[in-house]
Design an enzyme around this catalytic site. Structure first.
Site, mmCIF file in Angstrom:
data_model
loop_
_atom_site.group_PDB
_atom_site.id
_atom_site.type_symbol
_atom_site.label_atom_id
_atom_site.label_comp_id
_atom_site.label_asym_id
_atom_site.label_seq_id
_atom_site.Cartn_x
_atom_site.Cartn_y
_atom_site.Cartn_z
ATOM 1 N N GLU A 52 0.814 -1.217 0.000
ATOM 2 C CA GLU A 52 0.000 0.000 0.000
ATOM 3 C C GLU A 52 0.851 1.272 0.000
ATOM 4 O OE1 GLU A 52 -3.262 0.571 -0.299
ATOM 5 O OE2 GLU A 52 -3.853 -1.527 -0.365
ATOM 6 N N ASN A 63 -7.454 8.701 -5.814
ATOM 7 C CA ASN A 63 -8.193 7.652 -6.517
ATOM 8 C C ASN A 63 -9.080 8.237 -7.615
ATOM 9 O OD1 ASN A 63 -7.304 5.454 -4.749
ATOM 10 N ND2 ASN A 63 -8.443 6.567 -3.191
ATOM 11 N N ASP A 65 -12.159 8.008 -8.061
ATOM 12 C CA ASP A 65 -13.439 8.541 -7.580
ATOM 13 C C ASP A 65 -13.294 9.896 -6.877
ATOM 14 O OD1 ASP A 65 -12.334 7.900 -5.107
ATOM 15 O OD2 ASP A 65 -13.963 6.574 -4.495
ATOM 16 N N SER A 67 -11.494 10.441 -4.151
ATOM 17 C CA SER A 67 -11.058 10.263 -2.770
ATOM 18 C C SER A 67 -9.542 10.128 -2.724
ATOM 19 C CB SER A 67 -11.727 9.027 -2.153
ATOM 20 O OG SER A 67 -11.256 7.839 -2.758
ATOM 21 N N ASP A 69 -6.214 8.297 -0.405
ATOM 22 C CA ASP A 69 -5.721 7.374 0.607
ATOM 23 C C ASP A 69 -4.536 8.030 1.301
ATOM 24 O OD1 ASP A 69 -7.545 5.440 -0.314
ATOM 25 O OD2 ASP A 69 -6.106 4.696 -1.779
ATOM 26 N N ASN A 76 -8.606 5.609 3.494
ATOM 27 C CA ASN A 76 -9.348 6.431 2.559
ATOM 28 C C ASN A 76 -10.219 7.486 3.246
ATOM 29 O OD1 ASN A 76 -11.932 6.799 0.694
ATOM 30 N ND2 ASN A 76 -10.192 6.241 -0.598
#
Length: 140
Positions: A52, A63, A65, A67, A69, A76
């Site tokens: 990650e 991301n 969408d 959002s 992280d 998130n």
């Protein structure tokens, strides 16, 4: 030269100077274990962090969408932390996930895990699930 000095001064005065910490495997294992992660799950957590964030406390990822992280666990902001984007299930500002002290990040990651398991993280699903996990035996 004046511009560079002005920018550096503004960062120092504003407290925005963030130092990146990249954890070593055994250092992460000890931090996780000291914060309640059972030995039987430590290799999964190390694998998750490896894929990650590459063990970096200041990792971020935007991301598709919209959002983002945050931090070593890539938590998130759509659900778990507050950055004026979505829900805040962990009750923390997202910037608190970007510090060298990962105590808050571990607490939030444990909440994510308690609700969704490791499947909440694509890094774990794609690279750790049903795969050989990192050897952490030299960390104890």
């Amino acid at each position: 030269m004046k511009l560079i000095f002005a920018v550096l001064s503004a960062l120092l005065v504003g407290g925005a100077f963030v130092e990146t910490k990249t954890y070593k495997k055994c250092e992460l294992v000890k931090a996780l274990h000291n914060n309640g992660i059972p030995k039987s799950k430590l290799a999964d957590w190390v694998c998750l962090v490896q894929w990650e964030s590459s063990f970096s406390t200041t990792a971020t990822n935007r991301n598709v969408d919209g959002s983002t992280d945050y931090g070593i666990f890539q938590i998130n902001n759509k659900y778990w932390c507050d950055s004026n984007y979505g829900a805040n299930e962990c009750g923390i500002p997202c910037k608190s996930l970007l510090t060298d002290d990962i105590t808050i990040a571990i607490k939030c990651a444990k909440l994510v895990y308690s609700r969704q398991g490791f499947n909440a993280w694509y890094g774990w699903r794609d690279h750790c699930k049903d795969q050989p996990l990192p050897d952490i035996s030299d960390c104890f």
